[in-house]
Every structure is written in structure tokens, then in C-alpha cells.
Design an enzyme around this catalytic site. Sequence first.
Site, PDB file in Angstrom:
ATOM      1  N   GLY A 197      14.277 -37.125  -3.288  1.00  0.00           N
ATOM      2  CA  GLY A 197      13.155 -37.917  -3.812  1.00  0.00           C
ATOM      3  C   GLY A 197      13.328 -39.375  -3.444  1.00  0.00           C
ATOM      4  O   GLY A 197      14.430 -39.903  -3.502  1.00  0.00           O
TER       5      GLY A 197
ATOM      6  N   ASP B 140      16.690 -40.801 -10.879  1.00  0.00           N
ATOM      7  CA  ASP B 140      17.208 -39.964 -11.977  1.00  0.00           C
ATOM      8  C   ASP B 140      18.505 -40.485 -12.609  1.00  0.00           C
ATOM      9  O   ASP B 140      18.846 -40.097 -13.723  1.00  0.00           O
ATOM     10  CB  ASP B 140      17.467 -38.530 -11.481  1.00  0.00           C
TER      11      ASP B 140
ATOM     12  N   ARG C  89      14.626 -34.825 -13.726  1.00  0.00           N
ATOM     13  CA  ARG C  89      15.150 -33.486 -13.428  1.00  0.00           C
ATOM     14  C   ARG C  89      16.022 -33.018 -14.588  1.00  0.00           C
ATOM     15  O   ARG C  89      15.543 -32.979 -15.714  1.00  0.00           O
ATOM     16  CB  ARG C  89      15.930 -33.525 -12.126  1.00  0.00           C
TER      17      ARG C  89
ATOM     18  N   ASP D 181      21.473 -39.599 -11.899  1.00  0.00           N
ATOM     19  CA  ASP D 181      22.214 -38.386 -12.245  1.00  0.00           C
ATOM     20  C   ASP D 181      23.486 -38.207 -11.425  1.00  0.00           C
ATOM     21  O   ASP D 181      23.949 -37.094 -11.204  1.00  0.00           O
ATOM     22  CB  ASP D 181      21.298 -37.153 -12.099  1.00  0.00           C
TER      23      ASP D 181
ATOM     24  N   THR E 251      18.334 -42.700  -6.206  1.00  0.00           N
ATOM     25  CA  THR E 251      17.492 -41.753  -6.935  1.00  0.00           C
ATOM     26  C   THR E 251      17.092 -42.387  -8.261  1.00  0.00           C
ATOM     27  O   THR E 251      17.913 -43.064  -8.887  1.00  0.00           O
ATOM     28  CB  THR E 251      18.216 -40.411  -7.206  1.00  0.00           C
TER      29      THR E 251
ATOM     30  N   ASP F 176      22.118 -36.524  -5.798  1.00  0.00           N
ATOM     31  CA  ASP F 176      23.136 -35.489  -5.911  1.00  0.00           C
ATOM     32  C   ASP F 176      23.080 -34.453  -4.771  1.00  0.00           C
ATOM     33  O   ASP F 176      24.086 -34.162  -4.118  1.00  0.00           O
ATOM     34  CB  ASP F 176      22.921 -34.839  -7.294  1.00  0.00           C
TER      35      ASP F 176
ATOM     36  N   ARG G 168      12.967 -32.879   1.639  1.00  0.00           N
ATOM     37  CA  ARG G 168      13.933 -31.895   1.141  1.00  0.00           C
ATOM     38  C   ARG G 168      13.959 -30.829   2.236  1.00  0.00           C
ATOM     39  O   ARG G 168      12.916 -30.362   2.664  1.00  0.00           O
ATOM     40  CB  ARG G 168      13.476 -31.332  -0.197  1.00  0.00           C
TER      41      ARG G 168
END
Length: 320
Positions: A11, A127, A171, A129, A125, A103, A72
Site C-alpha cells: 500500500g 499501518d 489491516r 505494523d 506504510t 511487512d 501487490r
Amino acid sequence: MKSIGVLTSGGDAPGMNAAIRAVVRTAVYHKITVYGIERGYDGLLHGDLAEMGVSSVSDIIQRGGTILRTARCEAFKTPKGMKRALEMLDYFDIEGLIVIGGDGSFRGAQELAQRGIKVVGVPGTIDNDLPYTVATIGFDTAVNTVLSAISHIRDTSSSHDRSTVIEVMGRASGEIARAAGLAGGAEFILTPEEPSDINAICRKIIQGKNRGKLHSIVIRAEGSEIPLDELVQQIKDRTEFDTKAVVLGYVQRGGSPTAQDRLLASRMGYHAVELLKNGKYNRACGTTGADIFDIDLAEALEKTRQVDPQSRVIADVLSI
Ligand code: ADP
Ligand code: F6P
């Protein structure tokens, strides 16, 4: 090191352009040839790449998205795709590869590292994460976008005596929800990492209503346990507040990066090239919140984040 490649993958995130700019400018400064690879691993295995010069990254530090575009790419995960990617790197004589992504992109980079490619990961990102680093590029901008949306929704929500559930991205991570929920003064924050209790949520909204609160804002991270529709219906039924759902979606991924994200991207992009130049590779760039550091890529991917229990306590206390 004479030549390197840079790609953005997964993303997109605000600040990726600032990171590309930093990579290109630092490489050119050191007289290292730098190739921009389009659409992440998809462009790599199709050989869609071109040399980038100083002016190719002019006027992008303030722009969201990624000029290299992103994708992706399932094919990259296959033995055939991986073989093709390795062939392309060899064909173009690319000695080091900088992967800007999240990730999944780092896992891809790790696969390349295991096959002898010198890689460096730059975390990009919204996120947040990747637990080895306090922040990823794009997270701060996304949180600020959510905060702006909360302010707008609060205006209309209080005018209409409504409860609003705002769904944010992330996510499997509740980082955006936790940060924006606390900074935005939400009544309740639902995240994937913490159990959600619908009774507790409704009780709190009713208690607030009884004390004269005219509206409530609930932030739900997209990966949370209680589905959005069910959450909205339960709040509507039990609190008698007219309850609306707002899914913020891709608005969170765009926009001009904040100062914090531009700084992070500039410093990490610079650091990534310095690592390759100095013969350090299979590393991931991170930040402690103050300094930039690097860590073994495989080790970085093994780290897990414990949600600070204090953040839940503070959010609960401040939203009584
Ligand atoms: P992000 O990097 O933002 O987490 P994705 O999880 O979609 O985004 O990953 C981006 C790309 O990285 C994937 O489309 C795929 O090409 C590659 N990738 C993800 N996981 C792996 C893996 N385990 N092995 C090899 N490549 C991977
Ligand atoms: O990883 C960034 C992210 O925006 C997540 O928050 C979200 O779940 C996902 O990407 C959406 O992906 P796509 O662009 O494939 O819909």
C-alpha cells in the site's frame, strides 16, 4: 557499490516520495547509479526500471503517493517470479536494493536477501505494523487525516445528537485507531489486538448521555473483532442514539506528508544508501522516535508489538 535499485511496494503511504528523493539524491551525491523500479516487485520481474537523476526527484517531497507507483505482486512469491527478479537484478548489474514498504514487502526483501541480494528495508506504510520501529513513514500523516475527519464528524454529530462509528485502516494493526482515538478524544476505541466488549461500549455511551453528552465518537480499526454493521446496530438499539457509520477508507492513504513523515523519510532514505555504500546490508531502517537506527532484517521481522496497557487506561480515563 556502483549501482543500486529502489522500489516502493504494498500500500502506498505519504512520505514514500520523500524517501525516494532521499535515496536518489544520496546515491547521486556518492556517484552511485540509482535505478527506479516501477510498481514494486511486479516492475522488478518485468524489468520496468530506469536510471534516476537528481532532477527526476525534484518537486516531490511534498507529494503523497509514490512516483514509482506500487503494486501487490503474487507472482513474485512463486519460484518462477523469484527467479525472474534475480535475473533482472543481475541483468541490470544492480548490486543493492532498497525496498520501501511494509511487512509483506520486507518479507519479499528477506527472500531476496536469502538468495544473495544486498537489501535494505525502509518502512513505508500507514499501518505502523512493523514493531521493530516506533514509526513507519506515512503513519503520522494518516493519523492526522483521521483527526481532521473526526473534527468534521464531531461538528455534525453533536448538532444532530448522533453517535458515529468511524472505521479506520490498519489491516491487523490498531495503531492508527489508538493514536487517532486518543488524540481525537473518542469515547471508545476498538482494535484487533484488544478484546472488545459491546456491553462496555454501550454502557459508556449511555452514561455519557445521562450526564448530558450530546454525541459520541467510536473509532473502530478495520481488523477489530466486532463487525462494523453489528457494532452500529447494537449502539443504535441499546443507546437509542441515532448511529451512523463512516468508513474513511483510502482518504487515509493520500495527501501531502506531514513534517514528521518528511523528516523520517528523508533521514531513512539517506541512511539506507549510507548502509549500502558502507557495505552493510540485509538491514532494516528504524526510528526510536528520536534517532534513526538499523537492525538485521530477519530480526526486525521477528519482533512483535505489545500494546502498552497504559494507552488503554489513558484513553478510558480521558473519555469518561
Ligand atoms: P505491505 O508491504 O504494505 O505489507 P503486502 O503485504 O501486500 O504489502 O506485500 C507487498 C508485496 O510484497 C506482495 O504483493 C508480494 O509481492 C511481496 N510479499 C509479501 N509477502 C511475501 C512473502 N512472504 N514472500 C515473498 N514476497 C512477499
Ligand atoms: O497496508 C495499507 C492498507 O491501506 C491497509 O490499511 C489496508 O487494509 C490495505 O492497505 C488496503 O489494501 P488495498 O489497497 O489492496 O485495498
